[in-house]
Motif scaffolding. Structure first.
Motif, short mmCIF file in Angstrom:
data_model
loop_
_atom_site.label_atom_id
_atom_site.label_comp_id
_atom_site.label_asym_id
_atom_site.label_seq_id
_atom_site.Cartn_x
_atom_site.Cartn_y
_atom_site.Cartn_z
N ALA A 64 0.82 -1.22 0.00
CA ALA A 64 0.00 0.00 0.00
C ALA A 64 0.85 1.26 0.00
CB ALA A 64 -0.94 0.00 1.21
N GLY A 65 2.18 1.09 0.06
CA GLY A 65 3.07 2.24 -0.04
C GLY A 65 3.77 2.65 1.23
N TYR A 66 3.68 1.85 2.27
CA TYR A 66 4.30 2.18 3.55
C TYR A 66 5.59 1.39 3.76
CZ TYR A 66 -0.14 4.43 4.60
OH TYR A 66 -1.24 5.24 4.55
N SER A 264 -0.97 14.13 22.79
CA SER A 264 -1.41 15.41 22.25
C SER A 264 -2.79 15.28 21.65
CB SER A 264 -0.42 15.87 21.16
OG SER A 264 -0.92 16.98 20.46
N PRO A 265 -3.68 16.25 21.90
CA PRO A 265 -5.07 16.13 21.41
C PRO A 265 -5.18 16.09 19.89
CG PRO A 265 -4.64 18.31 22.33
CD PRO A 265 -3.48 17.47 22.70
N ASP A 266 -4.14 16.51 19.17
CA ASP A 266 -4.22 16.45 17.71
C ASP A 266 -3.61 15.18 17.13
OD1 ASP A 266 -1.57 16.98 18.25
OD2 ASP A 266 -1.43 18.78 17.00
N LEU A 267 -3.22 14.23 18.00
CA LEU A 267 -2.67 12.97 17.52
C LEU A 267 -3.81 12.01 17.19
CD1 LEU A 267 -0.09 11.17 17.09
CD2 LEU A 267 -0.54 10.28 19.40
N PRO A 268 -3.90 11.52 15.95
CA PRO A 268 -4.92 10.52 15.61
C PRO A 268 -4.62 9.20 16.32
CG PRO A 268 -4.03 11.59 13.63
CD PRO A 268 -3.13 11.95 14.77
N VAL A 319 -6.62 -0.49 9.49
CA VAL A 319 -5.54 0.48 9.62
C VAL A 319 -5.40 1.30 8.34
CG1 VAL A 319 -3.03 0.73 9.85
CG2 VAL A 319 -4.29 -0.81 11.38
N LEU A 320 -5.46 0.65 7.17
CA LEU A 320 -5.32 1.39 5.91
C LEU A 320 -6.47 2.36 5.70
CD1 LEU A 320 -4.01 -1.37 3.46
CD2 LEU A 320 -2.71 0.48 4.54
N SER A 324 -6.03 6.40 5.49
CA SER A 324 -6.43 7.12 4.28
C SER A 324 -7.21 8.39 4.60
CB SER A 324 -7.28 6.21 3.38
OG SER A 324 -8.55 5.94 3.98
N GLY A 325 -7.79 8.44 5.79
CA GLY A 325 -8.55 9.62 6.17
C GLY A 325 -7.75 10.64 6.96
N LEU A 326 -6.46 10.38 7.15
CA LEU A 326 -5.62 11.28 7.92
C LEU A 326 -4.77 12.15 7.00
CD1 LEU A 326 -4.35 8.84 10.70
CD2 LEU A 326 -6.41 10.28 10.70
#
Length: 336
Positions: A64-66, A264-268, A319-320, A324-326
Motif C-alpha cells: 500500500a506504499g508504507y 497530544s489532542p491532535d494525535l490521531p 488500519v489502511l 487514508s482519512g488522515l
C-alpha cells in the motif's frame, strides 16, 4: 514477503545509540524514488511474541506504499536480553524505539502496537511525542499514567481479568514457564485451553504447571510450524517476563518526568480490539474517549486476543482505511 517463510523478509541487526543491539525487519515499498520519503509504520509486538507476529500485515501495508519496521523488542528474539528488570522500563524502551527511528532515518512514524506493544506504543506517544504521525493500539487500550502508585495486587482487585499478570510478575514464573515452555506457548496461542478462565485467580499458573488442567482445542491461532518458529526464537523467559516487573519503576520515572495524562489532542489514535479477548477491558474505554478526542475504534465481534493472526484482513483494512482519512504525506512514486 511470504508469511510462511521468515527468511523472505528483510532482516537487519544494528547497535542503537542507546547502546543496545536490536534485530528488526525493515521492509521497503518498491517503486519509490526515495525510500526515506515513504511514510513509515513502526510495529511493536507484545507478550509472548516476536517480529513474526506481524507477518500477515507487513506485506499488505508495504504494497500500500508504507515502509514497515518491525523490531524484536528488548528481551526477545535477536535483540539484547539484559537481566535487570529496570532495563525494561517503558522510558528505556521508548528511547530504544526513538533511536531505531534515528538509525533508519525516519523522523516520524505511524506507531502500531499489540498487547504489551500497545502499552509501550501509548507511552511512546508521551515520552517521544514529536516522533509520531499517528498511533494505533491493538487489543490493549491506552492507559494514562496514574497520579499515585498502585501496586499490581490492588490493580487486580479492581480489574480481575489482570490476575494473570501477578503470576507473570512473580520470580517463580520464569523457571516454571521455562520448564513447561511448550505447554505455555500452546496455551498462549490457543492450541490448548485451560479448564478455568486463565485470566483470573491463579488459573494460568495451574494450567502451565499441571497438564491435567488443560484440554486441547484442535486448533490454534497459527500453524504448528509457525508456533515452532516463534518458540525457537523466544529464548529464555527472564526478559519477556521482566516487562511485568516494572510497574513501580515505570511509575517513578513517569512521576519524575511529569508525563502528561494523554497524548497530544491532535494525535490521531485508533483502537482495534476483539470482543472475545479474555484480557480485554472495554469498561475502561469510556474514560479514554474523554481524554483522546481523536480516538477511533474498531470492535471485532468474533476476534480474540491475537487480532493480527485470526482477524488479519480486518486489521490490515482497518488500519489502511483509517490512515487514508488522515493528513499524512503520501510517498512519491518514481517514474519508471
Amino acid at each position: 514477503m511470504n508469511p510462511a517463510d521468515p527468511a523472505s523478509f528483510n532482516h537487519r541487526t544494528e547497535r542503537l545509540s542507546t547502546g543496545r543491539t536490536y534485530h528488526f525487519v525493515d521492509q521497503m515499498p518498491v517503486g519509490y524514488r526515495d525510500h526515506a520519503s515513504a511514510p513509515t509504520i513502526l510495529c511493536v509486538h507484545g507478550f509472548p511474541d516476536i517480529w513474526y507476529g506481524w507477518r500477515h500485515v507487513i506485506g499488505p501495508w508495504v504494497r500500500a506504499g508504507y515502509r514497515v519496521i518491525v523490531p524484536d523488542m528488548l528481551g526477545y528474539g535477536g535483540t539484547d536480553k539484559p537481566q535487570a528488570a529496570e532495563e525494561y522500563s517503558t522510558k528505556k524502551l521508548c528511547a530504544d524505539l526513538a533511536a531505531l527511528l534515528n538509525l533508519v532515518g525516519v523522523p516520524k512514524a505511524i506507531v502500531v502496537g499489540h498487547d504489551w506493544g500497545s502499552y509501550t506504543a501509548g507511552r511512546f506517544a508521551l515520552w517521544q511525542p514529536d516522533r509520531l504521525l499517528a498511533l494505533a493500539l491493538l487489543s490493549v487500550p491506552f492507559a494514562p499514567p496514574t497520579k499515585k502508585y498502585i501496586p499490581l495486587e490492588n490493580v487486580v482487585k479492581k480489574v480481575p481479568n489482570y490476575s494473570y499478570q501477578l503470576y507473570f510478575a512473580s520470580e517463580e514464573a520464569t523457571k516454571e514457564i521455562e520448564v513447561n515452555f511448550e505447554r505455555f506457548m500452546r496455551l498462549m496461542y490457543g492450541f490448548d485451553k485451560p479448564k478455568k478462565n486463565f485470566a483470573v485467580d491463579n488459573n494460568l499458573r495451574e494450567a502451565i504447571v499441571n497438564s491435567g488442567s488443560v484440554v486441547p482445542t484442535n486448533k490454534g491461532d497459527m500453524t504448528q510450524a509457525e508456533l515452532q518458529y516463534v518458540a525457537s526464537q523466544m529464548g529464555k523467559m527472564n526478559g519477556p517476563l521482566s516487562y511485568y516487573r516494572t510497574s513501580k519503576i515505570r511509575f517513578e520515572e513517569e512521576q519524575a518526568a511529569g508525563l502528561p495524562e494523554y497524548p497530544s489532542p491532535d494525535l490521531p489514535v485508533l483502537h482495534i480490539w476483539g470482543e472475545k479477548d479474555a484480557t480485554s477491558t472495554p469498561g475502561m474505554l469510556a474514560k479514554i474517549r474523554e481524554g483522546i478526542p481523536q480516538l477511533q475504534e474498531i470492535k471485532l465481534p468474533n476476534a480474540r486476543h491475537w487480532v493480527m493472526l485470526h482477524a488479519k484482513e480486518e486489521v490490515v483494512a482497518g488500519v489502511l482505511d483509517w490512515l487514508s482519512g488522515l493528513n499524512i504525506p503520501r510517498p512519491i512514486r518514481a517514474k519508471l
